[in-house]
Design a protein around this motif. Structure first.
Motif, PDB file in Angstrom:
ATOM      1  N   ALA A  10       8.660 -22.929 -53.565  1.00 38.63           N
ATOM      2  CA  ALA A  10       8.332 -22.426 -54.939  1.00 38.63           C
ATOM      3  C   ALA A  10       6.886 -22.426 -55.119  1.00 38.63           C
ATOM      4  CB  ALA A  10       9.238 -23.133 -55.673  1.00 38.63           C
ATOM      5  N   ASN A  11       6.326 -23.741 -54.810  1.00 43.07           N
ATOM      6  CA  ASN A  11       4.961 -23.956 -55.081  1.00 43.07           C
ATOM      7  C   ASN A  11       3.982 -22.848 -54.276  1.00 43.07           C
ATOM      8  OD1 ASN A  11       5.451 -25.875 -56.674  1.00 43.07           O
ATOM      9  ND2 ASN A  11       4.666 -27.378 -55.594  1.00 43.07           N
ATOM     10  N   ARG A  12       4.433 -22.450 -53.076  1.00 49.77           N
ATOM     11  CA  ARG A  12       3.904 -21.525 -52.106  1.00 49.77           C
ATOM     12  C   ARG A  12       3.665 -20.313 -52.960  1.00 49.77           C
ATOM     13  NH1 ARG A  12       3.244 -21.456 -46.820  1.00 49.77           N
ATOM     14  NH2 ARG A  12       4.937 -22.815 -46.529  1.00 49.77           N
ATOM     15  N   GLU A  13       4.669 -19.751 -53.706  1.00 44.25           N
ATOM     16  CA  GLU A  13       4.860 -18.430 -54.369  1.00 44.25           C
ATOM     17  C   GLU A  13       4.238 -18.382 -55.698  1.00 44.25           C
ATOM     18  OE1 GLU A  13       6.119 -15.681 -53.293  1.00 44.25           O
ATOM     19  OE2 GLU A  13       6.376 -16.568 -51.187  1.00 44.25           O
ATOM     20  N   LEU A  14       4.242 -19.674 -56.166  1.00 49.52           N
ATOM     21  CA  LEU A  14       3.981 -19.911 -57.636  1.00 49.52           C
ATOM     22  C   LEU A  14       2.515 -20.004 -57.721  1.00 49.52           C
ATOM     23  CD1 LEU A  14       4.661 -19.885 -60.664  1.00 49.52           C
ATOM     24  CD2 LEU A  14       5.423 -22.433 -60.328  1.00 49.52           C
ATOM     25  N   PHE A  15       1.905 -21.002 -56.863  1.00 48.75           N
ATOM     26  CA  PHE A  15       0.481 -21.244 -56.821  1.00 48.75           C
ATOM     27  C   PHE A  15      -0.223 -20.936 -55.601  1.00 48.75           C
ATOM     28  CE2 PHE A  15       2.834 -25.106 -58.880  1.00 48.75           C
ATOM     29  CZ  PHE A  15       2.612 -24.641 -60.105  1.00 48.75           C
ATOM     30  N   ALA A  21      -3.778 -36.950 -52.681  1.00 50.48           N
ATOM     31  CA  ALA A  21      -2.999 -35.979 -51.773  1.00 50.48           C
ATOM     32  C   ALA A  21      -1.758 -35.501 -52.621  1.00 50.48           C
ATOM     33  CB  ALA A  21      -2.785 -36.750 -50.565  1.00 50.48           C
ATOM     34  N   LEU A  22      -1.332 -36.484 -53.189  1.00 52.30           N
ATOM     35  CA  LEU A  22       0.162 -36.297 -53.712  1.00 52.30           C
ATOM     36  C   LEU A  22      -0.122 -35.405 -54.931  1.00 52.30           C
ATOM     37  CD1 LEU A  22       1.717 -39.649 -53.458  1.00 52.30           C
ATOM     38  CD2 LEU A  22       2.499 -37.933 -52.305  1.00 52.30           C
ATOM     39  N   LEU A  23      -1.100 -35.689 -55.904  1.00 57.56           N
ATOM     40  CA  LEU A  23      -1.190 -34.748 -56.999  1.00 57.56           C
ATOM     41  C   LEU A  23      -1.862 -33.360 -56.682  1.00 57.56           C
ATOM     42  CD1 LEU A  23      -3.206 -37.385 -59.273  1.00 57.56           C
ATOM     43  CD2 LEU A  23      -1.094 -36.635 -59.649  1.00 57.56           C
ATOM     44  N   ALA A  24      -2.413 -33.275 -55.559  1.00 62.25           N
ATOM     45  CA  ALA A  24      -2.511 -31.802 -55.099  1.00 62.25           C
ATOM     46  C   ALA A  24      -1.541 -31.154 -54.728  1.00 62.25           C
ATOM     47  CB  ALA A  24      -3.517 -31.918 -53.874  1.00 62.25           C
ATOM     48  N   CYS A  25      -0.172 -31.570 -54.413  1.00 56.58           N
ATOM     49  CA  CYS A  25       0.904 -31.028 -54.011  1.00 56.58           C
ATOM     50  C   CYS A  25       1.648 -30.319 -55.473  1.00 56.58           C
ATOM     51  CB  CYS A  25       1.763 -31.722 -53.341  1.00 56.58           C
ATOM     52  SG  CYS A  25       1.071 -32.203 -51.725  1.00 56.58           S
ATOM     53  N   CYS A  36      17.374 -18.931 -62.247  1.00 63.21           N
ATOM     54  CA  CYS A  36      16.006 -18.447 -61.636  1.00 63.21           C
ATOM     55  C   CYS A  36      16.132 -17.322 -60.769  1.00 63.21           C
ATOM     56  CB  CYS A  36      15.609 -19.583 -60.889  1.00 63.21           C
ATOM     57  SG  CYS A  36      14.869 -21.091 -61.945  1.00 63.21           S
ATOM     58  N   LYS A  37      15.324 -16.341 -60.743  1.00 66.02           N
ATOM     59  CA  LYS A  37      15.220 -15.281 -59.918  1.00 66.02           C
ATOM     60  C   LYS A  37      14.004 -15.237 -59.039  1.00 66.02           C
ATOM     61  CE  LYS A  37      18.337 -12.362 -62.830  1.00 66.02           C
ATOM     62  NZ  LYS A  37      18.406 -11.271 -63.684  1.00 66.02           N
ATOM     63  N   THR A  38      12.972 -15.845 -59.713  1.00 64.39           N
ATOM     64  CA  THR A  38      11.768 -15.997 -58.942  1.00 64.39           C
ATOM     65  C   THR A  38      11.312 -17.476 -58.898  1.00 64.39           C
ATOM     66  OG1 THR A  38      10.383 -15.505 -60.889  1.00 64.39           O
ATOM     67  CG2 THR A  38      11.119 -13.510 -59.784  1.00 64.39           C
ATOM     68  N   ALA A  39      10.292 -17.457 -58.288  1.00 61.95           N
ATOM     69  CA  ALA A  39       9.645 -18.989 -58.055  1.00 61.95           C
ATOM     70  C   ALA A  39       9.061 -19.155 -59.417  1.00 61.95           C
ATOM     71  CB  ALA A  39       8.677 -18.887 -57.027  1.00 61.95           C
ATOM     72  N   GLY A  40       8.456 -18.301 -60.100  1.00 70.46           N
ATOM     73  CA  GLY A  40       8.001 -18.663 -61.447  1.00 70.46           C
ATOM     74  C   GLY A  40       8.919 -19.075 -62.467  1.00 70.46           C
ATOM     75  N   ASP A  41      10.275 -18.676 -62.229  1.00 72.64           N
ATOM     76  CA  ASP A  41      11.177 -19.210 -63.167  1.00 72.64           C
ATOM     77  C   ASP A  41      11.678 -20.743 -62.911  1.00 72.64           C
ATOM     78  OD1 ASP A  41      11.390 -16.539 -63.938  1.00 72.64           O
ATOM     79  OD2 ASP A  41      13.190 -16.056 -62.512  1.00 72.64           O
ATOM     80  N   THR A  42      11.356 -21.288 -61.715  1.00 75.36           N
ATOM     81  CA  THR A  42      11.556 -22.731 -61.738  1.00 75.36           C
ATOM     82  C   THR A  42      10.741 -23.559 -62.566  1.00 75.36           C
ATOM     83  OG1 THR A  42       9.982 -23.109 -59.705  1.00 75.36           O
ATOM     84  CG2 THR A  42      12.312 -22.363 -59.212  1.00 75.36           C
ATOM     85  N   PHE A  43       9.585 -22.932 -62.915  1.00 75.74           N
ATOM     86  CA  PHE A  43       8.642 -23.651 -63.940  1.00 75.74           C
ATOM     87  C   PHE A  43       9.231 -24.120 -65.348  1.00 75.74           C
ATOM     88  CE2 PHE A  43       4.377 -24.350 -66.237  1.00 75.74           C
ATOM     89  CZ  PHE A  43       3.921 -25.026 -64.996  1.00 75.74           C
TER      90      PHE A  43
END
Length: 660
Positions: A184-189, A220-224, A599-606
């Motif tokens: 989801a983070n790959r799609e979202l950010f 490193a963790l915060l960057a994820c 949720c239908k998209t990665a953005g919806d998980t926000f």
């Protein structure tokens, strides 16, 4: 000696970077902190004494002598105005008495932190017959003590490169088995979590001190960009709660090492040094958060930032994305940091402290603030973002208003009593739950408040997904055991794992997931006000369990969310999983559940959207941000609060619809 030991224990405390206060009274008191087991946080920021080009050990030795032989008056000239306000006679006398009583010469040494910070650390380690501690000093590049803190006297594990890499690889492997939002983070950010972790792994040289290694892991963790994904001090803070001990299964050694290391890391982290200029982000631009005064010049609040040392903010932000977590969906960029009180002051992460900030006022004038001269801030006396818990009845509007600044378990009885006092016998047309700027706490708080208001049970549905791995199954087994032993009277918060196993979820990637469709019911209390009226939830800059209330509002026709989209991800979910690294013993946390409801998209998980947005121009926003709410808020709520103005509009429409 007994009195000294008591004083010493008072100076051993967990780290807190937000302003601590009693959420019922709004007052910051040592008594309330001690009562909650938090101890005393002594942050003597920017304590200054020009000691020349001495080493950190020499500077620490001189500071020790001042505390041992000097007085509050003699040390005051060495301190900034800010420190003089913090360094009370009581605190000075505690340190003075402790150091004068020592029978042995303390050990004074440097704590290496050069690889990530220009601020250096030195430790004054001392012992009694049974007690020992260390006073840790943070020393900036000018040879000034810029912070200090009393900590446990423990040796931090010193690791070679192979053991550091082993820790990092162990952490990455556990994240692959527990962190559900990598895809989801790959799609979202546009963020590849595993590639990002590999980049930080490549930075490990084996020469890092324990504090430097912790700083690298933290970044490193915060960057994820995961929820609750960081090195965590939470288990230490709540170490005396039996349910927490059972849930996290961490050792005292791991708790103490993590706490001590994190405090040291924050002491020397330049991001936590002085922030002479306060910025606030709005609709793609940065502005002066408050009025700033420098000499005879006054910079109005809401003045647009047009340069930092000759560079535009847009030029500076790309290099800082790993360190920021407030996200602008429209412009697809991280712009601020929601935690540790850093706010939208992104410049604290720059390699060099800025020397000049240039602004354009609302009237079109250009004004510069230079950091080599003092800058005074002029916020309002009672700003909207720092109000205490309150329950008010507005008779003209027939509205019951609850201010909920934190989901603090200690306030449950307060709300129960105040709701009864304010609401019994009153005609109530609507209820407002004001959770603006609420950082979270326990779901039991908002659920308990709703139970005091409702006439009929409130139900809403959540769909959660977790990775189907042995670590996750073991954690949820432990959660059920903790729930059964310590909270048998409460409904089980999640039945995962079990409802639907082995589910493919393209939204979350290729892994195998356990999915839980959960229906939550909040039943009215026996002494409820038994209201069948709209309940409006005011939302702005919230986190953690407060996101659970927003989720409930967005999934129930009985609650209506009103406010601004949230800049950090939210959603309903269980307590984060906490794990300790095998060699460094550092504890990190990770939110293991993904709220995929609707949720239908990665953005919806926000899950940061609101049903009824409050949209303000820059001028109107900063008028609101700098307004004075007064001590009881009622006049401000009725006449000046744009969020309440939106509520009154909705109530008016509702009345018209009811008549029709």
């Amino acid at each position: 000696m007994k009195k000294l030991k008591k004083d010493l224990r008072c100076l051993l405390f967990p780290v807190h970077r937000a302003i601590l206060c009693d959420t019922t009274t709004g007052k910051s008191t040592m008594k309330s902190w001690k009562k909650q087991g938090a101890g005393i946080f002594i942050a003597l920021a920017a304590m200054c004494s020009v000691w020349g080009n001495n080493s950190p050990e020499q500077i620490a030795r001189q500071a020790f002598e001042e505390f041992r032989q000097g007085s509050l008056e003699s040390i005051s000239p060495l301190c900034s105005v800010e420190v003089r306000k913090v360094l009370s006679a009581q605190v000075f006398q505690q340190l003075h008495a402790i150091f004068q009583s020592l029978q042995e010469v303390p050990e004074i040494r440097e704590i290496p932190a050069k690889r990530f910070s220009p601020i250096q650390l030195a430790s004054i380690r001392f012992r009694f017959k049974q007690d020992s501690a260390q006073l840790v000093l943070a020393i900036d590049s000018a040879g000034k003590v810029c912070n200090l803190n009393m900590l446990h006297d423990i040796e931090l594990p010193r690791l070679d490169k192979s053991r550091m890499l082993e820790d990092f690889d162990w952490m990455t492997a556990r994240l692959r088995n527990t962190f559900p939002l990598a895809e989801a983070n790959r799609e979202l950010f546009g963020l590849d979590v595993w590639k990002k972790l590999a980049e930080y792994r490549a930075r490990i040289t084996g020469e890092e001190s324990p504090v430097e290694f912790a700083a690298l892991l933290q970044e490193a963790l915060l960057a994820c960009k995961g929820n609750h994904l960081w090195l965590s001090n939470v288990p230490y803070t709540h170490r005396h709660i039996p349910a927490v001990q059972k849930l996290f299964t961490l050792t005292a050694e791991e708790l103490n090492i993590t706490h001590t290391t994190l405090v040291m890391e924050m002491l020397c982290n330049p991001a936590f040094s002085a922030r002479p200029v306060r910025l606030k982000y709005h609709a793609g631009k940065y502005y002066s958060e408050f009025k700033h005064i420098q000499g005879t010049a006054e910079l109005p609040y809401g003045s647009e930032l047009i340069g930092i040392d000759g560079r535009m903010p847009d030029e500076l932000l790309p290099a800082l994305q790993d360190k920021l977590n407030r996200f602008d969906f429209k412009r697809r960029i991280f712009y601020g940091n929601a935690f540790n009180g850093l706010g939208d002051n992104f410049y604290v992460f720059l390699d060099r402290p800025p020397r000049e900030f240039k602004f354009r006022t609302p009237a079109g004038r250009e004004i510069s603030l230079k950091t080599d001269d003092s800058i005074r801030l002029a916020p309002p006396p009672h700003p909207p973002f720092s109000s205490a818990a309150a329950v008010l009845y507005l008779p003209q509007e027939k509205l019951l208003y609850l201010r909920i600044p934190a989901m603090d378990m200690n306030t449950i009885d307060f709300y129960k009593n105040e709701i009864r006092k304010a609401g019994n016998g009153k005609e109530i047309a609507a209820v407002v739950l004001d959770v603006r700027f609420n950082p979270g706490g326990s779901d039991l708080v908002w659920r308990g408040i709703l139970s005091q208001l409702l006439e009929q049970p409130l139900t809403f549905k959540n769909t959660s997904a977790i990775l189907d791995t042995s670590e996750i199954r073991e954690y949820f087994k432990r959660r059920r055991e903790v729930h059964a032993k310590f909270y048998p009277e409460l409904p089980e918060s999640s039945s995962i794992p079990g409802q639907r196993a082995g589910q493919p979820l393209p939204l979350l990637g290729d892994g195998s997931f356990l999915v839980d469709d959960e229906t939550t019911e909040i039943t009215p209390a026996k002494d409820s006000l038994k209201l069948d009226r709209p309940i409006y939830v005011l939302v702005q800059d919230i986190y953690s369990s407060t996101g659970g209330l927003l989720a409930a509002a967005n999934r129930s026709d009985r609650l209506i969310s009103v406010g601004m989209p949230n800049p950090v991800s939210l959603g309903a979910g269980p307590d984060p999983l906490h794990l300790a690294l095998p060699n460094s013993k550092l504890i990190f946390s990770v939110e293991v559940s993904a709220d995929i409801s609707g949720c239908k998209t990665a953005g919806d998980t926000f899950h940061g959207n609101v049903e009824v947005p409050v949209e303000l121009s820059a001028i109107d926003f900063f008028e609101y941000w700098n307004s004075d709410t007064g001590t009881d808020r009622s006049g401000w709520l009725r006449h000046k609060d744009p969020f309440m103005r939106k509520v009154f509009e909705l109530m008016k429409k509702q009345n018209i619809q009811q008549r029709l």
